[in-house]
Design an enzyme around this catalytic site. Structure first.
Site, mmCIF file in Angstrom:
data_model
loop_
_atom_site.group_PDB
_atom_site.id
_atom_site.type_symbol
_atom_site.label_atom_id
_atom_site.label_comp_id
_atom_site.label_asym_id
_atom_site.label_seq_id
_atom_site.Cartn_x
_atom_site.Cartn_y
_atom_site.Cartn_z
ATOM 1 N N HIS A 1 0.828 -1.210 0.000
ATOM 2 C CA HIS A 1 0.000 0.000 0.000
ATOM 3 C C HIS A 1 0.860 1.256 0.000
ATOM 4 C CE1 HIS A 1 1.033 -0.579 4.208
ATOM 5 N NE2 HIS A 1 0.832 0.726 4.378
ATOM 6 N N HIS B 1 4.699 0.140 0.090
ATOM 7 C CA HIS B 1 5.449 -0.658 1.045
ATOM 8 C C HIS B 1 4.539 -1.695 1.686
ATOM 9 C CE1 HIS B 1 3.697 2.755 3.226
ATOM 10 N NE2 HIS B 1 3.586 1.926 4.254
HETATM 11 FE FE FE2 Z 1 1.973 1.954 5.673
#
Ligand code: FE2
Length: 275
Positions: free
Chosen positions: A101, A251
């Protein structure tokens, strides 16, 4: 820009560099300027042995811009630090943010930067991975780029906070679910680089496509963005700190040591409206 005060050690081909020679608790303007330039170039920077107080953590964040208070996540508000989000997991409450995300894209102005510090970290596992969405965009064919340019996508919290998937202080009810519309390809306001800006946690669908078309295109983009060559991976030590550019990265945590105590603290820097 030539780095004079800090030393940089890239950790992967696409993004990510470890910085040596900086004490983030006591940073002069010239050293900050080098860090800022390196951050724009490498997209995520890593520092070791940064035993920062909450005020020092916030002060480093404010070098980049005003800090954001997260609408849902647990914070150190009771101690006077609502800007410091606490991400904690242990045997009773396993790691939860284990999907790729970009932070807070359900906001009309998602954060420009997130600064995460390891307070309690497992001896092994619990690494964080990042992916470069500029590198992913650049690798697309010109035909695909033309198709994506101009498309917009709807982002909301219906797959995450609204479902109670994250430990949070308040759960938005259906009426109040934050929603934002962002370009599928955004242009970085400082580097001018184009980046893919859809993510599996918060992107609901691409506007103007039929549901099956949107699902297929998003599934391709999510898989493409996380191509190993576009990623890097960081192993945390106590007092490690990472700062990433939320405008051109995604990430996720690697949830491979769920029973270990892991406590991370994060501040996020306000960003502008993606264009
Ligand atoms: Fe995050």
């Amino acid at each position: 820009m030539t780095q004079r005060r800090i030393q940089l050690r890239p950790i992967a081909g696409a993004l990510g560099a470890e910085v040596c020679g900086a004490d983030l608790a006591d940073l002069d303007d010239a050293t900050f300027a080098e860090i800022h330039a390196a951050w724009l170039e490498h997209q995520v920077l890593f520092f070791r042995d940064q035993d920062l107080t909450p005020d020092q953590h916030k002060a480093f964040g404010r070098r980049f811009g005003p800090l954001q208070v997260h609408p849902f996540l647990h914070s150190r508000k009771a101690e006077g630090h609502p800007e410091i989000v606490v991400l904690e997991s242990n045997e009773a409450r396993p790691v939860v943010a284990a999907g790729w995300h970009t932070d807070v894209t359900f906001s009309e102005t998602p954060p420009m930067a997130s600064i995460l510090r390891g307070v309690e970290v497992p001896a092994w596992g619990g690494d964080t991975m990042w992916a470069s969405t500029t590198r992913a965009y650049d690798a697309l064919s010109s035909t695909m780029k033309r198709m994506l340019d101009g498309l917009v996508a709807i982002h909301d919290t219906s797959k995450t906070f609204s479902r109670g998937a994250y430990p949070s202080e308040s759960h938005p009810d259906a009426e109040k679910t934050p929603t934002a519309i962002h370009p599928v390809v955004r242009t970085h306001p400082e580097t001018g680089k184009k980046a893919l800006f859809v993510n599996s946690a918060f992107t609901l669908r691409i506007k103007g496509l039929r549901p099956a078309e949107s699902e297929a295109l998003l599934a391709f983009l999510y898989r493409h963005i996380t191509t190993p060559e576009f990623t890097c991976r960081f192993h945390w030590e106590k007092n490690s700190l990472a700062i990433w550019d939320n405008r051109c990265t995604q990430h996720r945590v690697v949830a491979d040591n769920l029973k270990a105590h892991r406590r991370m603290e994060r501040v996020t820097v306000e960003g502008d409206r993606p264009v």
